[in-house]
Design a protein around this motif. Structure first.
Motif, PDB file in Angstrom:
ATOM      1  N   VAL A 129       0.836  -1.196   0.000  1.00  0.00           N
ATOM      2  CA  VAL A 129       0.000   0.000   0.000  1.00  0.00           C
ATOM      3  C   VAL A 129       0.874   1.250   0.000  1.00  0.00           C
ATOM      4  CG1 VAL A 129      -1.819   1.263   1.200  1.00  0.00           C
ATOM      5  CG2 VAL A 129      -1.824  -1.244   1.217  1.00  0.00           C
ATOM      6  N   SER A 130       0.608   2.141  -0.961  1.00  0.00           N
ATOM      7  CA  SER A 130       1.337   3.406  -1.087  1.00  0.00           C
ATOM      8  C   SER A 130       0.355   4.568  -1.102  1.00  0.00           C
ATOM      9  CB  SER A 130       2.147   3.433  -2.391  1.00  0.00           C
ATOM     10  OG  SER A 130       3.087   2.385  -2.438  1.00  0.00           O
ATOM     11  N   TYR A 131       0.793   5.693  -0.569  1.00  0.00           N
ATOM     12  CA  TYR A 131      -0.011   6.920  -0.586  1.00  0.00           C
ATOM     13  C   TYR A 131       0.658   7.903  -1.532  1.00  0.00           C
ATOM     14  CZ  TYR A 131      -2.664  10.945   1.170  1.00  0.00           C
ATOM     15  OH  TYR A 131      -3.483  12.041   1.288  1.00  0.00           O
ATOM     16  N   ILE A 132      -0.027   8.227  -2.624  1.00  0.00           N
ATOM     17  CA  ILE A 132       0.562   9.061  -3.667  1.00  0.00           C
ATOM     18  C   ILE A 132      -0.442  10.133  -4.078  1.00  0.00           C
ATOM     19  CG2 ILE A 132       1.571   9.096  -5.992  1.00  0.00           C
ATOM     20  CD1 ILE A 132       2.149   6.052  -5.591  1.00  0.00           C
ATOM     21  N   ARG A 133      -0.097  11.369  -3.798  1.00  0.00           N
ATOM     22  CA  ARG A 133      -0.904  12.521  -4.217  1.00  0.00           C
ATOM     23  C   ARG A 133      -2.376  12.381  -3.830  1.00  0.00           C
ATOM     24  NH1 ARG A 133       2.825  12.112  -8.757  1.00  0.00           N
ATOM     25  NH2 ARG A 133       1.332  10.866  -9.934  1.00  0.00           N
ATOM     26  N   GLY A 134      -2.613  12.021  -2.571  1.00  0.00           N
ATOM     27  CA  GLY A 134      -3.959  11.993  -2.045  1.00  0.00           C
ATOM     28  C   GLY A 134      -4.732  10.702  -2.267  1.00  0.00           C
ATOM     29  N   ILE A 135      -4.111   9.699  -2.884  1.00  0.00           N
ATOM     30  CA  ILE A 135      -4.773   8.427  -3.165  1.00  0.00           C
ATOM     31  C   ILE A 135      -3.926   7.279  -2.611  1.00  0.00           C
ATOM     32  CG2 ILE A 135      -5.573   6.854  -4.988  1.00  0.00           C
ATOM     33  CD1 ILE A 135      -6.013   9.292  -6.760  1.00  0.00           C
ATOM     34  N   TYR A 136      -4.593   6.310  -1.991  1.00  0.00           N
ATOM     35  CA  TYR A 136      -3.928   5.077  -1.568  1.00  0.00           C
ATOM     36  C   TYR A 136      -4.052   4.036  -2.683  1.00  0.00           C
ATOM     37  CZ  TYR A 136      -4.044   7.045   3.151  1.00  0.00           C
ATOM     38  OH  TYR A 136      -3.872   7.854   4.253  1.00  0.00           O
ATOM     39  N   TYR A 137      -2.938   3.386  -2.988  1.00  0.00           N
ATOM     40  CA  TYR A 137      -2.889   2.330  -3.994  1.00  0.00           C
ATOM     41  C   TYR A 137      -2.521   1.028  -3.293  1.00  0.00           C
ATOM     42  CZ  TYR A 137      -2.524   6.287  -7.219  1.00  0.00           C
ATOM     43  OH  TYR A 137      -2.747   7.466  -7.905  1.00  0.00           O
ATOM     44  N   CYS A 138      -3.377   0.028  -3.400  1.00  0.00           N
ATOM     45  CA  CYS A 138      -3.100  -1.288  -2.819  1.00  0.00           C
ATOM     46  C   CYS A 138      -2.835  -2.280  -3.935  1.00  0.00           C
ATOM     47  CB  CYS A 138      -4.279  -1.756  -1.969  1.00  0.00           C
ATOM     48  SG  CYS A 138      -4.029  -3.415  -1.255  1.00  0.00           S
ATOM     49  N   LEU A 139      -1.577  -2.691  -4.079  1.00  0.00           N
ATOM     50  CA  LEU A 139      -1.234  -3.742  -5.025  1.00  0.00           C
ATOM     51  C   LEU A 139      -1.564  -5.094  -4.400  1.00  0.00           C
ATOM     52  CD1 LEU A 139       0.290  -1.315  -6.224  1.00  0.00           C
ATOM     53  CD2 LEU A 139       2.201  -2.875  -6.738  1.00  0.00           C
ATOM     54  N   TYR A 140      -1.989  -6.047  -5.212  1.00  0.00           N
ATOM     55  CA  TYR A 140      -2.260  -7.400  -4.740  1.00  0.00           C
ATOM     56  C   TYR A 140      -1.894  -8.392  -5.840  1.00  0.00           C
ATOM     57  CZ  TYR A 140      -6.592  -6.979  -7.493  1.00  0.00           C
ATOM     58  OH  TYR A 140      -7.497  -6.805  -8.506  1.00  0.00           O
ATOM     59  N   SER A 141      -1.737  -9.654  -5.449  1.00  0.00           N
ATOM     60  CA  SER A 141      -1.351 -10.705  -6.387  1.00  0.00           C
ATOM     61  C   SER A 141      -2.487 -11.693  -6.571  1.00  0.00           C
ATOM     62  CB  SER A 141      -0.119 -11.464  -5.863  1.00  0.00           C
ATOM     63  OG  SER A 141       0.957 -10.584  -5.631  1.00  0.00           O
ATOM     64  N   VAL A 142      -2.655 -12.159  -7.817  1.00  0.00           N
ATOM     65  CA  VAL A 142      -3.612 -13.210  -8.151  1.00  0.00           C
ATOM     66  C   VAL A 142      -2.828 -14.384  -8.717  1.00  0.00           C
ATOM     67  CG1 VAL A 142      -5.623 -13.865  -9.516  1.00  0.00           C
ATOM     68  CG2 VAL A 142      -5.398 -11.508  -8.695  1.00  0.00           C
ATOM     69  N   SER A 143      -2.898 -15.527  -8.064  1.00  0.00           N
ATOM     70  CA  SER A 143      -2.183 -16.710  -8.527  1.00  0.00           C
ATOM     71  C   SER A 143      -2.669 -17.905  -7.712  1.00  0.00           C
ATOM     72  CB  SER A 143      -0.669 -16.529  -8.358  1.00  0.00           C
ATOM     73  OG  SER A 143       0.043 -17.564  -9.014  1.00  0.00           O
TER      74      SER A 143
END
Length: 326
Positions: free
Chosen positions: A94-108
């Motif tokens: 999870v990263s906070y960039i310019r007012g938005i949180y981005y949650c990366l996740y994996s599908v496998s």
């Protein structure tokens, strides 16, 4: 070989000294299960911990030590990525960039190279607030890498971003990404930044942390995630290593100058006492503690089943530009 003539009690003492260099995890109360955690502290002081399983489970607390309470998940129902494994998601970042949180996740699925890294966005971190945005990176059986364990780091300017990913196969890769509002676009410059040349290439979970003018690549190395402490060599189960670079794209080297693409990595945390197989790590800066390393681990006094993974954390003390834990 040099120790073969040493008495058993002396070998045990040496082993104890070696293990003593690693501190025990900070306290955790409440809901402490986690695997491959991501930790964020919101501006209002509330902590959020994200975890593999439960469609990226979310737990919250008012203190890093807890008590932690389950509060839902990032994805509802299933990922929009139409691939096996899209109802049991892995390895949040999870990263906070310019007012938005981005949650990366994996599908496998376990052992498969047919994988994808997706992401979701939110402005609050709360369960129910996330929008599933879909794929950033994919892999197939013909790829040199496995597209899981994604992580995003800032480069040298406000608009310079990199994504790193990988597990086993040819290990850790990186590419540039462009971030425009809620959208993340992979934009080329794909290259390898970490590789374990021996055995089955047990290197994964890259997390790059920018500190001052250096970038630190933390890695999970060794056997994961099914264990038998009676037969698994203690130095070959999950542990955390680090390499660093003065360029976000590498090359990364360890404290002895060994390249991260040639098996290099200075050990930051390994099994000791009842703490077993720490890994799945990340770093964040806390206004109370400073820089903190977080991870999962197993407690030998409890058990080594996947469901017994616990949340661990330690404050980082930087010594001569390298992380040590306290």
């Amino acid at each position: 070989m040099l120790f073969s003539a040493f008495p058993a009690f002396l070998l045990a003492s040496l082993a104890s000294v070696a293990r003593a260099q690693y501190p025990d995890p900070g306290a955790c109360s409440g809901y402490c299960f986690t695997h491959d955690p991501a930790v964020v502290k919101r501006a209002d002081g509330k902590y959020f911990r994200f975890s593999t399983l439960d469609l990226i489970g979310i737990s919250t607390a008012d203190s890093l030590a807890g008590p932690w309470t389950q509060s839902g998940s990032v994805i509802q129902g299933a990922s929009i990525i139409n691939m096996d494994g899209n109802t049991v998601l892995w390895a949040p970042d999870v990263s906070y960039i310019r007012g938005i949180y981005y949650c990366l996740y994996s599908v496998s699925t376990s052992g498969s190279q047919t994988s994808a890294i997706g992401y979701a966005t939110s402005t609050t971190l709360e369960s129910g607030s996330w929008t599933d945005q879909g794929i950033i990176v994919t892999s197939t059986s013909s790829s040199p890498y496995n597209a899981i364990d994604g992580n995003i780091v800032n480069g040298t300017g406000d608009n310079e971003w990199y994504i790193q990913w990988g597990s086993y196969w040819n290990n850790i890769y990186q590419a540039r990404v462009a971030i425009d509002g809620e959208y993340v676009f992979r934009s080329g410059n794909e290259h390898q930044i970490g590789y374990e040349p021996s055995g089955s290439h047990q290197m994964e979970g890259a997390f790059i942390w920018k500190r001052d003018s250096l970038w630190y690549q933390f890695l999970s190395r060794g056997i994961c995630c099914t264990y038998d402490p009676d037969t698994d060599p203690i130095d070959q189960v999950y542990h955390i290593t680090v390499c660093r670079s003065d360029n976000p794209a590498g090359p990364y080297v360890d404290q002895d100058g060994v390249a991260c693409t040639d098996g290099g990595g200075t050990i930051v945390l390994a099994s000791h006492g009842n703490v077993y197989a720490p890994g799945g790590q990340g770093v964040f800066t806390d206004d109370v503690y400073g820089d903190v390393l977080y991870y999962h681990y197993l407690d030998l006094s409890v058990g080594v089943a996947y469901s017994q993974s616990k949340f661990g954390w330690n404050v980082i003390n930087w010594v001569d530009g390298w992380p040590t834990l306290v």
